[in-house]
Design an enzyme around this catalytic site. Structure first.
Site, PDB file in Angstrom:
ATOM      1  CG  ASP A   1     -13.809  -7.181   1.476  1.00 18.45           C
ATOM      2  OD1 ASP A   1     -13.428  -6.463   2.499  1.00 18.45           O
ATOM      3  OD2 ASP A   1     -14.042  -6.893   0.516  1.00 18.45           O
TER       4      ASP A   1
ATOM      5  CE  LYS B   1       2.325 -17.998  -1.207  1.00 22.65           C
ATOM      6  NZ  LYS B   1       1.463 -19.342  -1.389  1.00 22.65           N
TER       7      LYS B   1
ATOM      8  CE1 TYR C   1      -3.567  -2.660   0.702  1.00 21.90           C
ATOM      9  CE2 TYR C   1      -4.594  -0.682   0.836  1.00 21.90           C
ATOM     10  CZ  TYR C   1      -4.635  -1.906   0.787  1.00 21.90           C
ATOM     11  OH  TYR C   1      -5.845  -2.825   0.818  1.00 21.90           O
TER      12      TYR C   1
ATOM     13  CG  ASP D   1      -8.315  -4.810   1.320  1.00 22.77           C
ATOM     14  OD1 ASP D   1      -9.088  -4.337   1.967  1.00 22.77           O
ATOM     15  OD2 ASP D   1      -8.019  -4.832   0.127  1.00 22.77           O
TER      16      ASP D   1
ATOM     17  CG  ASP E   1      -1.415 -20.435  -0.033  1.00 23.87           C
ATOM     18  OD1 ASP E   1      -1.084 -20.381   1.038  1.00 23.87           O
ATOM     19  OD2 ASP E   1      -0.891 -21.237  -0.926  1.00 23.87           O
TER      20      ASP E   1
HETATM   21  C1  IPM Z   1     -10.605  -1.279   3.384  1.00 24.87           C
HETATM   22  C2  IPM Z   1     -10.715  -0.718   1.950  1.00 24.87           C
HETATM   23  C3  IPM Z   1      -9.583  -0.034   1.581  1.00 24.87           C
HETATM   24  C4  IPM Z   1      -8.334  -0.586   1.700  1.00 24.87           C
HETATM   25  C5  IPM Z   1      -9.702   0.793   0.335  1.00 24.87           C
HETATM   26  C6  IPM Z   1     -10.993   1.773   0.057  1.00 24.87           C
HETATM   27  C7  IPM Z   1      -8.250   1.779  -0.011  1.00 24.87           C
HETATM   28  O1  IPM Z   1     -10.749  -1.776   0.885  1.00 24.87           O
HETATM   29  O2  IPM Z   1     -10.525  -0.181   4.156  1.00 24.87           O
HETATM   30  O3  IPM Z   1     -10.532  -2.326   3.448  1.00 24.87           O
HETATM   31  O4  IPM Z   1      -7.936  -1.278   0.731  1.00 24.87           O
HETATM   32  O5  IPM Z   1      -7.747  -0.489   2.683  1.00 24.87           O
HETATM   33 MG    MG Z   2     -10.877  -3.576   2.088  1.00 29.74          MG
END
Ligand code: IPM
Ligand code: MG
Length: 359
Positions: free
Chosen positions: A251, A191, A144, A247, A223
Site C-alpha cells: 500500500d 523483523k 493471517y 500487505d 521498519d
Molecule cells: C489486500 C487486502 C486484503 C489483505 C484484505 C482485503 C483482506 O488488503 O489484498 O492487500 O489484507 O490481504
Molecule cells: Mg492490502
C-alpha cells in the site's frame, strides 16, 4: 492459432463491480483482435455473497474457480463491517479462503511508474523517476492464517504469527527466479531482530540465496524498509516478504506508482492464477462511476502474461494504458492541479479510451 481459456470474473464489492467490467472488456477485445477464445463465467464473493447466501465464499464460486484457467477479481469489503468488529461473518473471509483453497501462496505486486504520472504522486518526481519494484508477498501464511484466540472474558486476544520452512522456501525461490530476469537483486524484509518467525524467514532466505550466487541479496528490517521505500525507491528491484509486512509495504509502495488505482496484482501458486487490483472496495466512491479502471485493466494484462503466456497481448494492453495516459486522460485519483477539467473522466469514459487505444 489462438488459445481457448475459461475465465472466472468475480467483481466482488464496491467499486469492484465498476472496474472489473473493464478488465473483462479488455480481455474480450484482446481475444477478438488476436483470435483467441476466452469464455467468461461470473461468481460472487464478499459482502454481495453474504447478502445473497450468508457465505462470503459460496461453494459454487469455489467450484467455478477450480475449473477456470484464471480468475479476474475486483475488490472486497463494506463499511458496515469495518465499523463493527464484532460481526462474525465478514467479506474478507471469502478472499482469504479462496487464496488458501487455491494454494495462491505468491502475490506479485509490480510497482512501476508510468512517466506520465510523475506528478500524480505525493513523492518528488526526482526521487520517483525510474522506480521499478517487484514485490513478492507471501499470501497463505503468517498472522493471517495462524491460530486466533480471544479469552472467555473477551479482554485478551492473539493472532499467531507462524511460518513453516517450506512456505518461506517456495516464495523465496520465486523471488530469486524473477530477480534473474530483472536487475538481479533481492531484498528480503523481516523483523528478525524481534520475531522468531522472522528469524526462521531470514535463515531460510539465506539458504535459498546460496543457490543463486549471481543474485545480490540484502536483508532489511520492516521498519527500515518502510522508510527506504519512500527515501530511495530506486534502490529496490525484487522485494520478498511475509503476508502482513507485504500487505502494508505494498500500500505504501502504491504511492510510487502515483495511486492505488494503478496497481495490479497476480496471485499464483499450485494451479489457477488470481488477478486483482490492490485497491479495495472504496465505498466512499462506489456506484458513482468515478473509480480508476486501470488497475483492473493492468490485472488483465498480468493474467495474459503469467497465466496464459501471451506476452505480446499483455504488452498490447500496457501500451494502450500508456497511450491513454499520454493523451492526457485521467481519472480523479491520478489527476493533479495542472490537469485540464475536460480530460478528467469517470470509470467508463477512461475504460473506453483504453479500448480505443487497443484497436
Ligand atoms: C489486500 C487486502 C486484503 C489483505 C484484505 C482485503 C483482506 O488488503 O489484498 O492487500 O489484507 O490481504
Ligand atoms: Mg492490502
Amino acid at each position: 492459432m489462438g488459445v481457448a481459456k475459461k475465465i472466472l470474473v468475480i467483481p466482488g464489492d464496491g467499486i469492484g463491480q465498476e472496474v472489473t467490467a473493464w478488465g473483462q472488456k479488455v480481455l474480450s477485445a484482446i481475444a477478438e483482435n488476436f483470435k483467441h477464445e476466452f469464455t467468461f463465467e461470473e461468481g460472487i464473493m464478499g459482502h454481495v455473497a453474504i447478502e445473497a447466501t450468508g457465505n462470503p465464499l459460496p461453494d459454487e464460486t469455489l467450484e467455478k474457480a477450480r475449473k477456470s484457467d484464471a480468475i479476474l477479481f475486483g475488490a472486497i469489503g463494506h463499511a458496515k463491517y469495518d465499523n463493527d468488529p464484532t460481526l462474525k461473518v465478514r467479506p474478507e473471509q471469502g478472499l482469504l479462503k479462496i487464496r488458501k483453497e487455491l494454494g495462491l501462496y505468491a502475490n506479485l505486486r509490480p510497482i512501476k511508474l508510468f512517466d506520465e504520472l510523475l506528478e500524480a504522486s505525493s513523492i518528488k518526481p526526482e526521487i520517483l523517476r525510474g522506480s521499478d519494484i517487484l514485490f513478492f508477498r507471501e499470501l497463505t501464511g503468517d498472522v493471517y492464517f495462524g491460530e486466533k484466540n480471544r479469552t472467555a472474558d473477551r479482554n485478551t486476544a492473539s493472532d499467531l504469527m507462524i511460518y513453516h520452512r517450506y512456505e518461506v522456501e517456495r516464495i523465496a525461490r520465486k523471488a530469486y527466479e524473477a530477480a534473474r530476469t530483472r536487475r538481479s537483486k533481492v531484498c528480503s524484509v523481516d523483523k528478525a531482530n524481534v520475531l522468531e518467525a522472522s528469524r526462521l524467514w531470514r535463515e531460510v532466505v539465506q539458504e535459498v540465496a546460496k543457490e543463486y550466487p549471481d543474485v545480490e541479496t540484502e536483508h532489511m528490517f520492516i521498519d527500515n524498509a518502510a522508510m527506504q521505500l519512500i527515501k530511495d525507491p530506486k534502490r529496490f528491484d525484487v522485494v520478498v516478504t511475509g503476508n502482513l509486512f507485504g500487505d502494508i509495504l505494498t500500500d505504501e509502495a502504491s504511492q510510487i506508482a502515483g495511486s492505488m488505482g494503478m496497481l495490479a496484482s497476480a496471485s499464483i501458486g499450485d494451479s489457477t492464477g488470481f488477478y486483482e487490483p490492490i485497491h479495495g472496495s472504496a465505498h466512499d466512491i462506489a456506484g458513482k462511476g468515478l473509480a480508476n479502471p486501470l488497475a483492473s485493466i493492468l490485472s488483465a494484462a498480468l493474467m495474459l502474461d503469467i497465466s496464459f503466456g501471451l506476452k505480446m497481448e499483455s504488452q498490447r494492453v500496457i501500451k494502450a494504458v500508456e497511450a491513454t495516459l499520454r493523451q492526457g486522460y485521467r481519472t480523479m485519483d491520478i489527476a493533479n492541479k495542472h490537469t485540464e477539467n475536460a480530460l478528467i473522466m469517470g470509470t467508463d469514459a477512461m475504460g473506453g479510451k483504453v479500448l480505443e487505444n487497443l484497436n
